[in-house]
Design an enzyme around this catalytic site. Structure first.
Site, PDB file in Angstrom:
ATOM      1  N   GLN A  35     -10.022  -3.871 -10.997  1.00  0.00           N
ATOM      2  CA  GLN A  35      -9.909  -5.221 -11.570  1.00  0.00           C
ATOM      3  C   GLN A  35     -10.815  -5.441 -12.776  1.00  0.00           C
ATOM      4  O   GLN A  35     -10.856  -6.549 -13.306  1.00  0.00           O
ATOM      5  CB  GLN A  35     -10.193  -6.287 -10.501  1.00  0.00           C
ATOM      6  CG  GLN A  35      -9.143  -6.358  -9.412  1.00  0.00           C
ATOM      7  CD  GLN A  35      -7.790  -6.900  -9.892  1.00  0.00           C
ATOM      8  OE1 GLN A  35      -7.659  -7.426 -10.997  1.00  0.00           O
ATOM      9  NE2 GLN A  35      -6.763  -6.757  -9.061  1.00  0.00           N
ATOM     10  N   ASN A  76     -11.060  -8.710  -6.741  1.00  0.00           N
ATOM     11  CA  ASN A  76      -9.698  -9.118  -7.105  1.00  0.00           C
ATOM     12  C   ASN A  76      -9.403 -10.587  -6.809  1.00  0.00           C
ATOM     13  O   ASN A  76      -8.570 -11.198  -7.469  1.00  0.00           O
ATOM     14  CB  ASN A  76      -8.663  -8.235  -6.414  1.00  0.00           C
ATOM     15  CG  ASN A  76      -8.971  -7.960  -4.966  1.00  0.00           C
ATOM     16  OD1 ASN A  76     -10.051  -7.478  -4.642  1.00  0.00           O
ATOM     17  ND2 ASN A  76      -8.040  -8.263  -4.088  1.00  0.00           N
ATOM     18  N   HIS A 135      -1.296  -0.443 -13.710  1.00  0.00           N
ATOM     19  CA  HIS A 135      -0.500  -1.673 -13.717  1.00  0.00           C
ATOM     20  C   HIS A 135      -1.333  -2.945 -13.756  1.00  0.00           C
ATOM     21  O   HIS A 135      -0.788  -4.040 -13.888  1.00  0.00           O
ATOM     22  CB  HIS A 135       0.505  -1.692 -12.554  1.00  0.00           C
ATOM     23  CG  HIS A 135      -0.042  -2.000 -11.196  1.00  0.00           C
ATOM     24  ND1 HIS A 135       0.033  -3.255 -10.653  1.00  0.00           N
ATOM     25  CD2 HIS A 135      -0.647  -1.223 -10.271  1.00  0.00           C
ATOM     26  CE1 HIS A 135      -0.491  -3.235  -9.441  1.00  0.00           C
ATOM     27  NE2 HIS A 135      -0.922  -2.010  -9.183  1.00  0.00           N
ATOM     28  N   GLY A 195      -4.473   2.821  -7.832  1.00  0.00           N
ATOM     29  CA  GLY A 195      -5.765   2.442  -7.269  1.00  0.00           C
ATOM     30  C   GLY A 195      -5.934   2.854  -5.817  1.00  0.00           C
ATOM     31  O   GLY A 195      -6.995   3.325  -5.412  1.00  0.00           O
ATOM     32  N   THR A 196      -4.886   2.682  -5.035  1.00  0.00           N
ATOM     33  CA  THR A 196      -4.991   2.998  -3.601  1.00  0.00           C
ATOM     34  C   THR A 196      -5.286   4.478  -3.399  1.00  0.00           C
ATOM     35  O   THR A 196      -6.178   4.853  -2.622  1.00  0.00           O
ATOM     36  CB  THR A 196      -3.685   2.598  -2.890  1.00  0.00           C
ATOM     37  OG1 THR A 196      -3.487   1.190  -3.075  1.00  0.00           O
ATOM     38  CG2 THR A 196      -3.731   2.915  -1.404  1.00  0.00           C
ATOM     39  N   SER A 198      -6.353   1.620 -12.149  1.00  0.00           N
ATOM     40  CA  SER A 198      -4.911   1.567 -11.920  1.00  0.00           C
ATOM     41  C   SER A 198      -4.215   0.990 -13.147  1.00  0.00           C
ATOM     42  O   SER A 198      -4.588  -0.089 -13.625  1.00  0.00           O
ATOM     43  CB  SER A 198      -4.642   0.690 -10.693  1.00  0.00           C
ATOM     44  OG  SER A 198      -3.256   0.556 -10.488  1.00  0.00           O
ATOM     45  N   CYS A 227       0.071 -14.286   5.067  1.00  0.00           N
ATOM     46  CA  CYS A 227       0.818 -14.952   6.121  1.00  0.00           C
ATOM     47  C   CYS A 227       1.350 -13.884   7.073  1.00  0.00           C
ATOM     48  O   CYS A 227       2.189 -13.082   6.689  1.00  0.00           O
ATOM     49  CB  CYS A 227       1.974 -15.728   5.503  1.00  0.00           C
ATOM     50  SG  CYS A 227       2.760 -16.816   6.677  1.00  0.00           S
TER      51      CYS A 227
HETATM   52  C1  LIG Z   1      -9.581  -4.076  -6.329  1.00  0.00           C
HETATM   53  C2  LIG Z   1      -8.319  -3.332  -6.085  1.00  0.00           C
HETATM   54  N1  LIG Z   1      -8.371  -2.060  -5.643  1.00  0.00           N
HETATM   55  C3  LIG Z   1      -7.273  -1.347  -5.413  1.00  0.00           C
HETATM   56  C4  LIG Z   1      -6.023  -1.864  -5.636  1.00  0.00           C
HETATM   57  C5  LIG Z   1      -4.818  -1.021  -5.361  1.00  0.00           C
HETATM   58  O1  LIG Z   1      -4.275  -0.543  -6.568  1.00  0.00           O
HETATM   59  P1  LIG Z   1      -2.768  -0.014  -6.629  1.00  0.00           P
HETATM   60  O2  LIG Z   1      -1.882  -1.216  -6.556  1.00  0.00           O
HETATM   61  O3  LIG Z   1      -2.670   0.682  -7.956  1.00  0.00           O
HETATM   62  O4  LIG Z   1      -2.579   0.919  -5.492  1.00  0.00           O
HETATM   63  C6  LIG Z   1      -5.901  -3.193  -6.089  1.00  0.00           C
HETATM   64  C7  LIG Z   1      -4.570  -3.798  -6.269  1.00  0.00           C
HETATM   65  O5  LIG Z   1      -4.324  -4.944  -5.924  1.00  0.00           O
HETATM   66  C8  LIG Z   1      -7.080  -3.942  -6.325  1.00  0.00           C
HETATM   67  O6  LIG Z   1      -7.030  -5.207  -6.757  1.00  0.00           O
END
Ligand SMILES: Cc1ncc(COP(=O)(O)O)c(C=O)c1O
Length: 389
Positions: free
Chosen positions: A179, A151, A201, A70-71, A199, A325
């Site tokens: 999500q 998320n 996972h 996702g990133t 993504s 945190c």
């Molecule tokens: C809305 C959203 N975008 C992007 C990501 C990032 O995805 P990845 O963990 O595959 O890099 C996440 C992961 O927590 C997410 O919840």
């Protein structure tokens, strides 16, 4: 007994996915760019996964670009469109204020390179209003990015309406659907977007694999340069085992989507109702509809979320908080803050995100423990405030 209610952080890998990843990792080592037999077998695995991901989204296989997750997909969408649109004089980017850091921090990086950015507000229920976009969009807006489902609170945004507004001003539209994919139907045609991130996972696939869907004809510059992989759109030898796993996860999600969404929504609703009834001083954060079926975000008055998370972990139940945190102080969730929640509530909230494998018995176990744990934490808070007075 260990209970996992943190599926928005990550999900367990489905056994059929694990079997495929293992089989490909051990038996199919070819480089998908090689012309010989080994390479062609690897390429066939990528083609199969590409078709599965495309089918899940109602897209064409040629529009799917595999990424590391996702990133990277979010970075690719925003940086890739920014670079492609720069020569046209467009220098403005828009996103919602409740995006994931993958979008928000990419916008910050582009701001340092001279791009103007606007963050759209959300209302108290966590929804972006089309009027806010209509007021923010300019003639030089290159791209608008609004996530499909959030998320932390699970709210679903009016993407089709927002995308229409963006297109009317000549801007592209990206949605981070990390999500929502695998939880609710996601159809790129119905959403009317140009780019969509997912993504593996988050829907029982492996970590480190994902995709960016790029509508045919959309102008996006590659951000990873190198070889001609992924039709020149994303250089680097493909992670064939993980991508094959993503393909299996996509097929499984498509096959069980409707039934699993109904099952998980019933569990989540049972959990919410029971907590509201059993624990005084609790509030659900964000709109209850439209929302993904697996997520709830609940504030517990006079309870520090981090302490509750730890107390639940000691009972074997994994949940999460939106607050991070850092250096000993709790940074309140930017999502709850953007919704205008008062500061105690932003720090008192727990996210519960359900998924495959969760049962009624697990929900009932949590509900049996929660009132006692919350009362204990509240009485400690009362005592410490007396002592510190
Ligand atoms: C809305 C959203 N975008 C992007 C990501 C990032 O995805 P990845 O963990 O595959 O890099 C996440 C992961 O927590 C997410 O919840």
């Amino acid at each position: 007994m260990r209970i996992y209610f943190d599926h928005n952080a990550t999900t367990p890998v489905d056994p059929a996915v694990a079997e495929t990843v293992t089989r490909v990792l051990t038996g199919e080592f070819g480089n998908a760019s090689s012309v010989h037999h080994f390479g062609q077998r690897a390429k066939a695995l990528l083609d199969e996964a590409r078709s599965a991901v495309a089918a899940l989204l109602g897209a064409e296989a040629s529009e799917i670009v595999f990424t590391s997750g996702g990133t990277e997909s979010d970075n690719f969408a925003l940086r890739g469109v920014a670079e492609a649109m720069e020569p046209t004089g467009r220098r403005h980017l828009i996103a919602s204020s409740i995006e994931h850091e993958a979008v928000l921090n990419t916008l910050k990086a582009l701001m340092r390179r001279g791009w103007r950015t606007t963050l759209l507000p959300v209302d108290a229920s966590g929804i972006v209003h089309p009027d806010a976009l209509a007021g923010a969009i300019a003639d030089d807006t290159a791209i608008v990015s609004v996530m499909h489902a959030n998320n932390e609170i699970g709210t679903i945004q009016p993407i089709a309406e927002l995308a229409r507004l963006a297109h009317a001003r000549g801007a592209l539209f990206h949605t981070d659907a990390v999500q929502s994919v695998g939880k609710i139907p996601v159809d790129v045609g119905a959403l009317g977007v140009d780019l969509l991130s997912l993504s593996a996972h988050k829907f029982n696939g492996p970590k480190g694999a994902g995709a960016l869907w790029i509508k045919r004809g959309a102008r996006v510059t590659a951000i990873l340069t190198g070889g001609k992989h992924e039709r020149n759109r994303r250089a680097g030898t493909e992670n064939v085992p993980a991508i094959a796993g993503l393909g299996v996860a996509a097929r499984l999600a498509a096959a069980k989507l409707a039934a699993e969404a109904a099952r998980v929504a019933a569990l989540r609703n049972r959990l919410e109702e029971a907590i509201l009834a059993a624990v005084p001083g609790t509030t659900i954060n964000g709109a209850r509809e439209p929302r993904v079926p697996n997520t709830t975000n609940i504030s517990f008055d006079a309870v520090e979320a981090e302490s509750l998370l730890i107390a639940l972990d000691l009972e074997g139940v994994a949940v999460s908080t939106g607050s991070a945190c850092s250096s000993g102080t709790l940074e309140p969730s930017h999502v709850l803050r953007a919704m205008g929640l008062p500061s105690p509530r932003t720090q008192n909230s727990i996210r519960l995100s359900l998924g495959a494998g969760n049962t009624e018995a697990e929900v009932d176990f949590l509900v049996s423990k929660l009132p006692g744990l919350v009362e204990k934490l509240r009485s400690l808070t009362r005592k410490s405030s007396v002592v510190s007075r």
